[in-house]
Design an enzyme around this catalytic site. Sequence first.
Site, PDB file in Angstrom:
ATOM      1  N   CYS A 180       0.680  -1.108  -0.049  1.00 52.68           N
ATOM      2  CA  CYS A 180      -0.019  -0.136  -0.007  1.00 52.68           C
ATOM      3  C   CYS A 180       0.855   1.506  -0.002  1.00 52.68           C
ATOM      4  CB  CYS A 180      -1.087   0.060   1.353  1.00 52.68           C
ATOM      5  SG  CYS A 180      -2.177  -1.332   1.183  1.00 52.68           S
ATOM      6  N   THR A 181       1.978   1.147   0.527  1.00 48.08           N
ATOM      7  CA  THR A 181       3.002   2.379   0.584  1.00 48.08           C
ATOM      8  C   THR A 181       3.337   2.749  -0.741  1.00 48.08           C
ATOM      9  OG1 THR A 181       3.704   1.699   3.088  1.00 48.08           O
ATOM     10  CG2 THR A 181       5.016   3.162   1.443  1.00 48.08           C
TER      11      THR A 181
END
Length: 218
Positions: free
Chosen positions: A45-46
């Site tokens: 997700c980063t």
Amino acid sequence: MSLRINDIAPDFTAETTDGPISFHDWIGDGWAIMFSHPKDFTPVCTTELGAAAGMAEEFAKRNCKLIGISVDTVEDHQKWKSDISAVTGNAVSYPMIADTDLKVAKLYDMLPAEVEGVSAGRTAADNQTVRTVFFVGPDKRIKMYMAYPMTTGRNFPELLRILDSMQLTLAHKVATPADWQPGDDVIITPAVSDEDATAKFGAFDKKLPYLRVTKQPA
């Protein structure tokens, strides 16, 4: 509740990194892409949030706003933004929804309605189904949704291509074929007669009685 394409996108109010919003009012008269995350400070997700930030101007050119959603707090979101910028080189300027009560995740059928409690104490694995992209049109209807597993990063150039296709096909009576890219030939929809197709598009290639190809409209 099960959501489908062309359903009205459920409206909601929520706290975000840009302050409180009412979703439909925030969208306004343009498009929006909302993409969800099962937990802050997760590796895939980063990279995704950074990739989206790097393409934010391209979406803006198409009158499409970006908004992220994760089940953690605004404070955690703000801290996460520093990591995202450090790793990807892109600063997150779009809002990120803090869905600490899991309300939006349930409203959009990403978590079962019967799930109890709040985000605190839940792991990314508990929330692994909160991995969906929703495109919402100016009419506030869901135009596309796509769910990704936690281990597969989202392809934002592909999402931009989908947006280009949707905006083109809504503006003209055409469809886009497999592997279409902006500028490629398009398909005339069956609802348009040959006579009307000639008047609207000029020349076209009738490959099959039901498959007619023409240049992409301007």
